[in-house]
Motif scaffolding. Structure first.
Motif, mmCIF file in Angstrom:
data_model
loop_
_atom_site.group_PDB
_atom_site.id
_atom_site.type_symbol
_atom_site.label_atom_id
_atom_site.label_comp_id
_atom_site.label_asym_id
_atom_site.label_seq_id
_atom_site.Cartn_x
_atom_site.Cartn_y
_atom_site.Cartn_z
ATOM 1 N N ALA A 107 0.815 -1.220 0.000
ATOM 2 C CA ALA A 107 0.000 0.000 0.000
ATOM 3 C C ALA A 107 0.847 1.268 0.000
ATOM 4 N N VAL A 108 2.035 1.208 0.575
ATOM 5 C CA VAL A 108 2.854 2.423 0.634
ATOM 6 C C VAL A 108 3.786 2.553 -0.560
ATOM 7 N N GLN A 109 3.934 1.523 -1.364
ATOM 8 C CA GLN A 109 4.782 1.581 -2.554
ATOM 9 C C GLN A 109 3.901 1.826 -3.776
ATOM 10 N N VAL A 110 3.499 3.050 -3.955
ATOM 11 C CA VAL A 110 2.587 3.376 -5.043
ATOM 12 C C VAL A 110 3.353 3.885 -6.245
ATOM 13 N N PRO A 111 2.890 3.725 -7.442
ATOM 14 C CA PRO A 111 1.684 2.983 -7.819
ATOM 15 C C PRO A 111 1.903 1.484 -7.681
ATOM 16 N N ALA A 112 0.911 0.801 -7.157
ATOM 17 C CA ALA A 112 1.013 -0.628 -6.897
ATOM 18 C C ALA A 112 -0.122 -1.365 -7.603
ATOM 19 N N LEU A 113 0.233 -2.443 -8.269
ATOM 20 C CA LEU A 113 -0.754 -3.295 -8.918
ATOM 21 C C LEU A 113 -1.354 -4.210 -7.858
ATOM 22 N N ILE A 114 -2.627 -4.000 -7.558
ATOM 23 C CA ILE A 114 -3.297 -4.769 -6.507
ATOM 24 C C ILE A 114 -3.893 -6.052 -7.067
ATOM 25 N N LEU A 115 -4.654 -5.940 -8.129
ATOM 26 C CA LEU A 115 -5.259 -7.105 -8.779
ATOM 27 C C LEU A 115 -4.898 -7.084 -10.255
ATOM 28 N N ASP A 116 -4.655 -8.257 -10.818
ATOM 29 C CA ASP A 116 -4.214 -8.371 -12.201
ATOM 30 C C ASP A 116 -5.130 -9.320 -12.967
ATOM 31 N N GLY A 117 -5.711 -8.825 -14.047
ATOM 32 C CA GLY A 117 -6.494 -9.676 -14.929
ATOM 33 C C GLY A 117 -7.802 -10.166 -14.356
ATOM 34 N N VAL A 118 -8.526 -9.307 -13.664
ATOM 35 C CA VAL A 118 -9.818 -9.686 -13.097
ATOM 36 C C VAL A 118 -10.946 -9.153 -13.981
ATOM 37 N N SER A 119 -12.142 -9.616 -13.733
ATOM 38 C CA SER A 119 -13.285 -9.155 -14.505
ATOM 39 C C SER A 119 -13.601 -7.699 -14.162
ATOM 40 N N GLN A 120 -14.393 -7.077 -15.004
ATOM 41 C CA GLN A 120 -14.737 -5.669 -14.791
ATOM 42 C C GLN A 120 -15.527 -5.485 -13.497
ATOM 43 N N GLU A 121 -16.413 -6.398 -13.192
ATOM 44 C CA GLU A 121 -17.213 -6.285 -11.977
ATOM 45 C C GLU A 121 -16.339 -6.388 -10.725
ATOM 46 N N ASP A 122 -15.399 -7.339 -10.731
ATOM 47 C CA ASP A 122 -14.504 -7.492 -9.586
ATOM 48 C C ASP A 122 -13.594 -6.275 -9.443
ATOM 49 N N ALA A 123 -13.135 -5.740 -10.568
ATOM 50 C CA ALA A 123 -12.270 -4.560 -10.524
ATOM 51 C C ALA A 123 -13.031 -3.349 -9.995
ATOM 52 N N GLU A 124 -14.268 -3.165 -10.427
ATOM 53 C CA GLU A 124 -15.075 -2.042 -9.934
ATOM 54 C C GLU A 124 -15.331 -2.171 -8.437
ATOM 55 N N ALA A 125 -15.599 -3.388 -7.971
ATOM 56 C CA ALA A 125 -15.831 -3.605 -6.539
ATOM 57 C C ALA A 125 -14.562 -3.326 -5.738
ATOM 58 N N ALA A 126 -13.407 -3.711 -6.252
ATOM 59 C CA ALA A 126 -12.146 -3.473 -5.552
ATOM 60 C C ALA A 126 -11.834 -1.983 -5.493
ATOM 61 N N VAL A 127 -12.047 -1.270 -6.587
ATOM 62 C CA VAL A 127 -11.799 0.175 -6.601
ATOM 63 C C VAL A 127 -12.742 0.878 -5.632
ATOM 64 N N THR A 128 -13.986 0.466 -5.584
ATOM 65 C CA THR A 128 -14.952 1.052 -4.657
ATOM 66 C C THR A 128 -14.526 0.824 -3.209
ATOM 67 N N ALA A 129 -14.050 -0.380 -2.895
ATOM 68 C CA ALA A 129 -13.602 -0.682 -1.535
ATOM 69 C C ALA A 129 -12.377 0.154 -1.163
ATOM 70 N N LEU A 130 -11.452 0.327 -2.099
ATOM 71 C CA LEU A 130 -10.262 1.133 -1.821
ATOM 72 C C LEU A 130 -10.619 2.606 -1.657
ATOM 73 N N LEU A 131 -11.539 3.100 -2.470
ATOM 74 C CA LEU A 131 -11.974 4.494 -2.343
ATOM 75 C C LEU A 131 -12.677 4.722 -1.006
#
Length: 91
Positions: free
Chosen positions: A48-72
């Motif tokens: 988390a402190v080494q930005v920019p950091a790749l958190i998830l790689d190659g996931v579906s659009q729905e999973d990516a949107e949910a992850a971005v929402t959780a991080l926001l």
């Protein structure tokens, strides 16, 4: 014999989730990263402190949107990026 390439049409284009700024609540963001990736809390905080950091790689659009929402919601800045297609299609 000529090389033939075929484009397989799948359900969707894979997406990446990139953490661009952890904000001031780094521990909250690290806990979300831990939930998303399954890493230990120590490794999640290091990621988390080494930005920019790749958190998830190659996931579906729905999973990516949910992850971005959780991080926001945890106070971080994150974005969803579409993975580029194969180079042989660009001609």
């Amino acid at each position: 014999m000529a090389d033939d390439y075929f484009l397989l049409v799948c359900d969707g284009i894979p997406h990446d989730v990139v953490l661009t700024d952890p904000g001031i609540r780094v521990l909250d963001v690290a806990q979300v990263v831990r939930r998303l990736t399954g890493l230990s809390l120590w490794r999640s905080k290091a990621l988390a402190v080494q930005v920019p950091a790749l958190i998830l790689d190659g996931v579906s659009q729905e999973d990516a949107e949910a992850a971005v929402t959780a991080l926001l919601a945890a106070g971080a800045l994150a974005q969803m990026r579409e993975q580029p297609g194969p180079d042989f299609l660009k001609s």
